[in-house]
Design an enzyme around this catalytic site. Sequence first.
Site, PDB file in Angstrom:
ATOM      1  N   LYS A  28     -32.693  21.655  52.147  1.00 18.36           N
ATOM      2  CA  LYS A  28     -31.404  21.416  52.819  1.00 18.36           C
ATOM      3  C   LYS A  28     -30.417  20.786  51.835  1.00 18.36           C
ATOM      4  O   LYS A  28     -29.262  21.211  51.750  1.00 18.36           O
ATOM      5  CB  LYS A  28     -31.600  20.471  53.995  1.00 18.36           C
ATOM      6  N   ASN A  29     -30.873  19.771  51.096  1.00 24.08           N
ATOM      7  CA  ASN A  29     -29.928  18.995  50.282  1.00 24.08           C
ATOM      8  C   ASN A  29     -29.555  19.678  48.979  1.00 24.08           C
ATOM      9  O   ASN A  29     -28.700  19.178  48.252  1.00 24.08           O
ATOM     10  CB  ASN A  29     -30.475  17.579  50.057  1.00 24.08           C
ATOM     11  N   ARG A  98     -22.354  14.843  57.218  1.00 21.36           N
ATOM     12  CA  ARG A  98     -21.977  14.086  56.027  1.00 21.36           C
ATOM     13  C   ARG A  98     -21.492  15.009  54.922  1.00 21.36           C
ATOM     14  O   ARG A  98     -20.519  14.718  54.227  1.00 21.36           O
ATOM     15  CB  ARG A  98     -23.204  13.279  55.559  1.00 21.36           C
ATOM     16  N   CYS A 122     -26.023  11.251  59.858  1.00 21.28           N
ATOM     17  CA  CYS A 122     -27.026  10.375  60.481  1.00 21.28           C
ATOM     18  C   CYS A 122     -26.589   8.916  60.438  1.00 21.28           C
ATOM     19  O   CYS A 122     -26.007   8.444  59.485  1.00 21.28           O
ATOM     20  CB  CYS A 122     -28.351  10.527  59.736  1.00 21.28           C
ATOM     21  N   ARG A 127     -22.248   4.289  55.348  1.00 24.88           N
ATOM     22  CA  ARG A 127     -21.998   5.545  54.645  1.00 24.88           C
ATOM     23  C   ARG A 127     -20.520   5.741  54.297  1.00 24.88           C
ATOM     24  O   ARG A 127     -19.864   6.664  54.728  1.00 24.88           O
ATOM     25  CB  ARG A 127     -22.545   6.739  55.437  1.00 24.88           C
ATOM     26  N   PRO A 128     -19.967   4.822  53.537  1.00 27.11           N
ATOM     27  CA  PRO A 128     -18.565   4.955  53.106  1.00 27.11           C
ATOM     28  C   PRO A 128     -18.372   6.147  52.173  1.00 27.11           C
ATOM     29  O   PRO A 128     -19.349   6.747  51.715  1.00 27.11           O
ATOM     30  CB  PRO A 128     -18.304   3.641  52.374  1.00 27.11           C
ATOM     31  N   ASP A 130     -16.010   5.798  49.557  1.00 29.89           N
ATOM     32  CA  ASP A 130     -15.153   5.250  48.488  1.00 29.89           C
ATOM     33  C   ASP A 130     -15.452   5.848  47.118  1.00 29.89           C
ATOM     34  O   ASP A 130     -14.542   6.130  46.335  1.00 29.89           O
ATOM     35  CB  ASP A 130     -15.284   3.724  48.439  1.00 29.89           C
ATOM     36  N   LEU A 131     -16.725   6.119  46.845  1.00 24.84           N
ATOM     37  CA  LEU A 131     -17.069   6.679  45.522  1.00 24.84           C
ATOM     38  C   LEU A 131     -16.581   8.129  45.401  1.00 24.84           C
ATOM     39  O   LEU A 131     -16.200   8.577  44.318  1.00 24.84           O
ATOM     40  CB  LEU A 131     -18.576   6.599  45.284  1.00 24.84           C
ATOM     41  N   ASP A 311     -35.557   9.282  52.211  1.00 22.30           N
ATOM     42  CA  ASP A 311     -35.729  10.211  53.335  1.00 22.30           C
ATOM     43  C   ASP A 311     -37.170  10.295  53.815  1.00 22.30           C
ATOM     44  O   ASP A 311     -37.431  10.860  54.875  1.00 22.30           O
ATOM     45  CB  ASP A 311     -35.222  11.609  52.960  1.00 22.30           C
ATOM     46  N   ARG A 403     -31.766  19.657  62.388  1.00 22.35           N
ATOM     47  CA  ARG A 403     -30.730  19.649  61.338  1.00 22.35           C
ATOM     48  C   ARG A 403     -31.369  19.926  59.987  1.00 22.35           C
ATOM     49  O   ARG A 403     -30.746  20.458  59.088  1.00 22.35           O
ATOM     50  CB  ARG A 403     -30.045  18.275  61.256  1.00 22.35           C
TER      51      ARG A 403
HETATM   52  C1  EPZ Z   1     -27.667  12.317  50.294  1.00 22.84           C
HETATM   53  O1  EPZ Z   1     -26.802  11.581  51.133  1.00 22.84           O
HETATM   54  C2  EPZ Z   1     -28.616  13.057  51.222  1.00 22.84           C
HETATM   55  N1  EPZ Z   1     -27.852  13.968  52.062  1.00 22.84           N
HETATM   56  C3  EPZ Z   1     -29.374  12.062  52.089  1.00 22.84           C
HETATM   57  O2  EPZ Z   1     -30.292  12.807  52.884  1.00 22.84           O
HETATM   58  C4  EPZ Z   1     -30.162  11.142  51.167  1.00 22.84           C
HETATM   59  O3  EPZ Z   1     -30.819  10.168  51.938  1.00 22.84           O
HETATM   60  C5  EPZ Z   1     -29.204  10.459  50.191  1.00 22.84           C
HETATM   61  O4  EPZ Z   1     -28.443  11.444  49.463  1.00 22.84           O
HETATM   62  C6  EPZ Z   1     -29.947   9.608  49.177  1.00 22.84           C
HETATM   63  O5  EPZ Z   1     -30.836  10.421  48.460  1.00 22.84           O
HETATM   64  C7  EPZ Z   1     -27.497  15.169  51.561  1.00 22.84           C
HETATM   65  O6  EPZ Z   1     -27.754  15.476  50.402  1.00 22.84           O
HETATM   66  C8  EPZ Z   1     -26.755  16.085  52.494  1.00 22.84           C
HETATM   67  P1  EPZ Z   1     -25.672   8.696  48.652  1.00 22.84           P
HETATM   68  P2  EPZ Z   1     -25.493  10.848  50.502  1.00 22.84           P
HETATM   69  O7  EPZ Z   1     -24.223   8.934  48.420  1.00 22.84           O
HETATM   70  O8  EPZ Z   1     -24.957  11.667  49.410  1.00 22.84           O
HETATM   71  C9  EPZ Z   1     -23.701   4.456  49.303  1.00 22.84           C
HETATM   72  C10 EPZ Z   1     -31.313  13.544  54.842  1.00 22.84           C
HETATM   73  O9  EPZ Z   1     -32.039  12.989  55.668  1.00 22.84           O
HETATM   74  N2  EPZ Z   1     -22.410   5.118  49.098  1.00 22.84           N
HETATM   75  O10 EPZ Z   1     -26.629   8.939  47.529  1.00 22.84           O
HETATM   76  O11 EPZ Z   1     -24.611  10.467  51.618  1.00 22.84           O
HETATM   77  C11 EPZ Z   1     -24.376   4.904  50.585  1.00 22.84           C
HETATM   78  O12 EPZ Z   1     -23.866   4.186  51.691  1.00 22.84           O
HETATM   79  C12 EPZ Z   1     -30.102  12.808  54.305  1.00 22.84           C
HETATM   80  O13 EPZ Z   1     -31.498  14.699  54.372  1.00 22.84           O
HETATM   81  C13 EPZ Z   1     -21.279   4.341  48.967  1.00 22.84           C
HETATM   82  O14 EPZ Z   1     -21.337   3.116  49.013  1.00 22.84           O
HETATM   83  O15 EPZ Z   1     -26.159   9.531  49.898  1.00 22.84           O
HETATM   84  C14 EPZ Z   1     -25.817   4.595  50.306  1.00 22.84           C
HETATM   85  O16 EPZ Z   1     -26.064   3.231  50.541  1.00 22.84           O
HETATM   86  C15 EPZ Z   1     -29.951  11.425  54.902  1.00 22.84           C
HETATM   87  N3  EPZ Z   1     -20.072   4.950  48.779  1.00 22.84           N
HETATM   88  C16 EPZ Z   1     -25.954   4.882  48.810  1.00 22.84           C
HETATM   89  O17 EPZ Z   1     -24.619   4.849  48.281  1.00 22.84           O
HETATM   90  C17 EPZ Z   1     -19.962   6.317  48.698  1.00 22.84           C
HETATM   91  O18 EPZ Z   1     -18.837   6.820  48.503  1.00 22.84           O
HETATM   92  C18 EPZ Z   1     -26.569   6.251  48.484  1.00 22.84           C
HETATM   93  O19 EPZ Z   1     -25.845   7.220  49.202  1.00 22.84           O
HETATM   94  C19 EPZ Z   1     -21.131   7.091  48.829  1.00 22.84           C
HETATM   95  C20 EPZ Z   1     -22.346   6.478  49.023  1.00 22.84           C
END
Ligand code: EPZ
Length: 426
Positions: A28-29, A98, A122, A127-128, A130-131, A311, A403
């Site tokens: 999926k990812n 997301r 989810c 889940r901001p 900002d990055l 995950d 999903r």
């Molecule tokens: C991806 O989510 C995956 N989703 C998630 O899988 C997975 O858990 C996650 O990466 C971590 O591996 C998809 O690929 C569709 P992150 P993502 O940005 O990109 C913080 C599943 O079950 N953050 O790596 O949203 C965030 O809050 C899903 O398949 C910011 O602060 O994750 C988190 O604490 C759930 N600001 C950390 O970074 C931002 O702008 C990692 O999030 C973005 C993220």
Amino acid sequence: MEDLNEIDEIVVTGGRPLHGTVRIQGSKNTALPVMAAALLSSGTSVLRECPKITDVFLMEKILRELGAETWWEDHDLYLDCSHADGTVIPEYFSGKMRSSVILLGAMLGRNGKARTGYPGGCVIGKRPVDLHIQVLQKLGARIVENGNEIQATCGKLKGAEVIFPKSSVGATEQGILAAVLAEGKTVFTGCAREPEITWLCQYLTGMGAKIEILENGSICIEGVKKLHSGSGTIPPDRIVAGTYLMAAAATRGEIILENPPIDEMHAILEVYRKMGGQCHRIGGKLIVNGKNAGFPLELLETDVYPGFPTDLQSPAMAVLVTIPGVSRIREKIFEDRYKLASWLCYMGAKIEIRDGMAVVHGGYPLRGCIVEAEELRGGAALVIAALAAEGVTRIRGCSFIERGYEHICEDLTALGGLLIKDRGTL
Ligand code: EPZ
């Protein structure tokens, strides 16, 4: 709001060790960012072995909303983006997933402007985004956030040096999708190193992008003027493979994973062995024996890749409640990912959440009852717990599970589990 007259359940009869062979669906990812990459070409791209899951279908709907034509031939998804010049993703769509947010970078790369509602997804933390905003601004986009939507415009994106302050899979994907058609060179450091990043870069390179991933994980991109259509096979999903491996451990069964991405699963297999599971590879297959799973874990910490994936934290918890002794879990990626614990306690488990950790007092028998999935991986973990419980468990909210899992009921039934999808109205 769920229609109270509608049934959306998986009914599981537990207590039987899993046994047999299962094939792992596409990731999926990986599929979701690759679908966004297709938008960067005006041709018809294909994603082979694409998982037929609701998040992919939703991304398909969004691309159609932007003017793409899409169709399936078995598990091959075709995306004709010759007229996909739309620049607005309605909140109705963005709020459901997301991944919708990474279309910003692709739309900017293609059209120089983009508007989207804030992403949903989810409920595992704030889940901001900002990055995501920062990386697009560094590449020259002007961003306006007016409370319920993000508006982005740019003349032509310009290559830049971008340092990610923390690892973010989505923000790394966002930057890559924006940089491949930008003017000049971009260097990303502090990138996420999950396999889906590598697969996305490989797919984009096949479309004519100039991307190099350095030893230290930095990503160098030389912008090009145009990309042609893409073609590639989506790799097997390491989280689905890990979910089934945990189901084998929870039921003390022995299963064969037919086509797991073993090289992406070292941390998962290391934890599995610490629990007492055995596994060995024969060719591309992985024989997974959970019969001797019986060792609590002093501390299981989730981490960015190549650490233990967040995950699989909930699926692992569903195993640890079946193992006598005290196990500790620390979720380090998301701030609200212990929702499963209260449902497992409702089934008879003993878990305390304190100081940011889940302390599992394993070995108490799980009994079947009515439980509710609140998000994707917690829902999958409830299926695992139900397979290990005595009696019948009704898991509501199985649409969350669908999903990310294409045929979890059929797969686990083929492995000897007793699972029935109960759809209908009262
Ligand atoms: C991806 O989510 C995956 N989703 C998630 O899988 C997975 O858990 C996650 O990466 C971590 O591996 C998809 O690929 C569709 P992150 P993502 O940005 O990109 C913080 C599943 O079950 N953050 O790596 O949203 C965030 O809050 C899903 O398949 C910011 O602060 O994750 C988190 O604490 C759930 N600001 C950390 O970074 C931002 O702008 C990692 O999030 C973005 C993220």
